[in-house]
Design a protein around this motif. Sequence first.
Motif, mmCIF file in Angstrom:
data_model
loop_
_atom_site.group_PDB
_atom_site.id
_atom_site.type_symbol
_atom_site.label_atom_id
_atom_site.label_comp_id
_atom_site.label_asym_id
_atom_site.label_seq_id
_atom_site.Cartn_x
_atom_site.Cartn_y
_atom_site.Cartn_z
ATOM 1 N N ASN A 106 0.840 -1.196 0.000
ATOM 2 C CA ASN A 106 0.000 0.000 0.000
ATOM 3 C C ASN A 106 0.882 1.257 0.000
ATOM 4 N N GLY A 107 0.662 2.155 -0.962
ATOM 5 C CA GLY A 107 1.428 3.390 -1.066
ATOM 6 C C GLY A 107 2.682 3.263 -1.916
ATOM 7 N N SER A 108 3.018 2.069 -2.357
ATOM 8 C CA SER A 108 4.186 1.853 -3.208
ATOM 9 C C SER A 108 3.738 1.783 -4.664
ATOM 10 N N SER A 109 4.683 2.003 -5.574
ATOM 11 C CA SER A 109 4.361 1.904 -6.995
ATOM 12 C C SER A 109 5.539 1.315 -7.759
ATOM 13 N N LEU A 110 5.226 0.734 -8.921
ATOM 14 C CA LEU A 110 6.223 0.223 -9.860
ATOM 15 C C LEU A 110 6.060 0.961 -11.176
ATOM 16 N N SER A 111 7.167 1.287 -11.833
ATOM 17 C CA SER A 111 7.130 1.986 -13.112
ATOM 18 C C SER A 111 7.560 1.056 -14.236
ATOM 19 N N ILE A 112 6.754 1.047 -15.302
ATOM 20 C CA ILE A 112 7.012 0.214 -16.473
ATOM 21 C C ILE A 112 7.198 1.134 -17.673
ATOM 22 N N LEU A 113 8.209 0.867 -18.458
ATOM 23 C CA LEU A 113 8.409 1.588 -19.708
ATOM 24 C C LEU A 113 8.928 0.581 -20.719
ATOM 25 N N GLY A 114 8.109 0.282 -21.728
ATOM 26 C CA GLY A 114 8.571 -0.688 -22.701
ATOM 27 C C GLY A 114 7.525 -1.057 -23.720
ATOM 28 N N ARG A 115 7.894 -2.028 -24.542
ATOM 29 C CA ARG A 115 7.061 -2.506 -25.642
ATOM 30 C C ARG A 115 6.129 -3.600 -25.153
ATOM 31 N N ASN A 116 4.879 -3.519 -25.606
ATOM 32 C CA ASN A 116 3.880 -4.533 -25.311
ATOM 33 C C ASN A 116 3.238 -4.915 -26.642
ATOM 34 N N ALA A 117 3.459 -6.136 -27.081
ATOM 35 C CA ALA A 117 2.872 -6.638 -28.334
ATOM 36 C C ALA A 117 1.640 -7.460 -27.956
ATOM 37 N N PRO A 118 0.454 -6.844 -27.892
ATOM 38 C CA PRO A 118 -0.714 -7.491 -27.298
ATOM 39 C C PRO A 118 -1.210 -8.741 -28.018
ATOM 40 N N MET A 119 -0.785 -8.982 -29.242
ATOM 41 C CA MET A 119 -1.232 -10.185 -29.938
ATOM 42 C C MET A 119 -0.375 -11.405 -29.595
ATOM 43 N N GLN A 120 0.743 -11.187 -28.938
ATOM 44 C CA GLN A 120 1.544 -12.314 -28.475
ATOM 45 C C GLN A 120 0.900 -12.880 -27.213
ATOM 46 N N ARG A 121 0.987 -14.175 -27.046
ATOM 47 C CA ARG A 121 0.327 -14.827 -25.909
ATOM 48 C C ARG A 121 0.820 -14.261 -24.576
ATOM 49 N N VAL A 122 2.131 -14.245 -24.380
ATOM 50 C CA VAL A 122 2.746 -13.669 -23.186
ATOM 51 C C VAL A 122 3.822 -12.703 -23.665
ATOM 52 N N ARG A 123 3.874 -11.546 -23.017
ATOM 53 C CA ARG A 123 4.869 -10.532 -23.360
ATOM 54 C C ARG A 123 5.805 -10.322 -22.170
ATOM 55 N N GLU A 124 6.854 -9.552 -22.397
ATOM 56 C CA GLU A 124 7.767 -9.203 -21.317
ATOM 57 C C GLU A 124 8.045 -7.713 -21.389
ATOM 58 N N MET A 125 7.845 -7.026 -20.267
ATOM 59 C CA MET A 125 8.091 -5.588 -20.213
ATOM 60 C C MET A 125 9.004 -5.283 -19.024
ATOM 61 N N PRO A 126 9.944 -4.357 -19.195
ATOM 62 C CA PRO A 126 10.883 -4.055 -18.109
ATOM 63 C C PRO A 126 10.296 -3.127 -17.056
ATOM 64 N N GLU A 127 10.701 -3.367 -15.814
ATOM 65 C CA GLU A 127 10.391 -2.456 -14.709
ATOM 66 C C GLU A 127 11.563 -1.503 -14.573
ATOM 67 N N MET A 128 11.240 -0.223 -14.498
ATOM 68 C CA MET A 128 12.281 0.800 -14.507
ATOM 69 C C MET A 128 12.482 1.448 -13.142
ATOM 70 N N GLY A 129 11.869 0.927 -12.115
ATOM 71 C CA GLY A 129 12.008 1.512 -10.781
ATOM 72 C C GLY A 129 10.669 1.556 -10.089
ATOM 73 N N GLY A 130 10.609 2.343 -9.041
ATOM 74 C CA GLY A 130 9.371 2.442 -8.294
ATOM 75 C C GLY A 130 9.524 3.368 -7.112
ATOM 76 N N SER A 131 8.554 3.298 -6.220
ATOM 77 C CA SER A 131 8.581 4.128 -5.017
ATOM 78 C C SER A 131 8.156 3.288 -3.820
ATOM 79 N N GLY A 132 8.346 3.838 -2.624
ATOM 80 C CA GLY A 132 7.982 3.111 -1.411
ATOM 81 C C GLY A 132 8.828 1.857 -1.266
ATOM 82 N N LEU A 133 8.189 0.722 -1.044
ATOM 83 C CA LEU A 133 8.920 -0.535 -0.912
ATOM 84 C C LEU A 133 9.614 -0.953 -2.199
ATOM 85 N N PHE A 134 9.245 -0.328 -3.323
ATOM 86 C CA PHE A 134 9.848 -0.669 -4.605
ATOM 87 C C PHE A 134 10.867 0.374 -5.084
ATOM 88 N N ARG A 135 11.355 1.200 -4.166
ATOM 89 C CA ARG A 135 12.369 2.186 -4.533
ATOM 90 C C ARG A 135 13.580 1.456 -5.118
#
Length: 166
Positions: A106-135
């Motif tokens: 609660n109160g923490s966040s994760l930041s995602i910046l990347g490519r998402n190809a929605p027609m692929q069954r499973v995709r992979e996107m990088p996490e670029m940081g966050g705040s709170g417990l995810f600093r």
Amino acid sequence: MPNWFIVKDQGVLHRPPKDKISHLHFYFHDILSGRNPTAVPIAGARNGTSATGFGDVIMIDAPLTEGPELSSKLVGRTQGLYASAGLQEASLLMAVNYVFMEGKYNGSSLSILGRNAPMQRVREMPEMGGSGLFRMARGCALPRTRWFNANTGDAIVEYNVFVVHY
């Protein structure tokens, strides 16, 4: 990174905290239709003829839930934007924050910046940081479309997120 470091002003040796790996699982509700959309177009391509929607930009503030039903427990929100970046195939550039509102994150966040190809069954996107417990977090998000309505663009996307943090 060495297993120790010096705090300059204090001249004291400290050990950095150990990395933790957390697995988060939730559902993202991308709703463009109806009276209460969670995603709204803010810009569009001039020619409007692209089969992939190339150039469209969508702003989102969408619920993250524990289960695939919109009525299941709310654990957070996805806030940010995505843009159609593919001329030949559906490909989104996503710049979003997962803002958590429940439990120990609660109160923490994760930041995602990347490519998402929605027609692929499973995709992979990088996490670029966050705040709170995810600093200073890093890791990857693995989205998988669970439901999609081609007429409205509405979707439910399951996320498995693996995050390394302190």
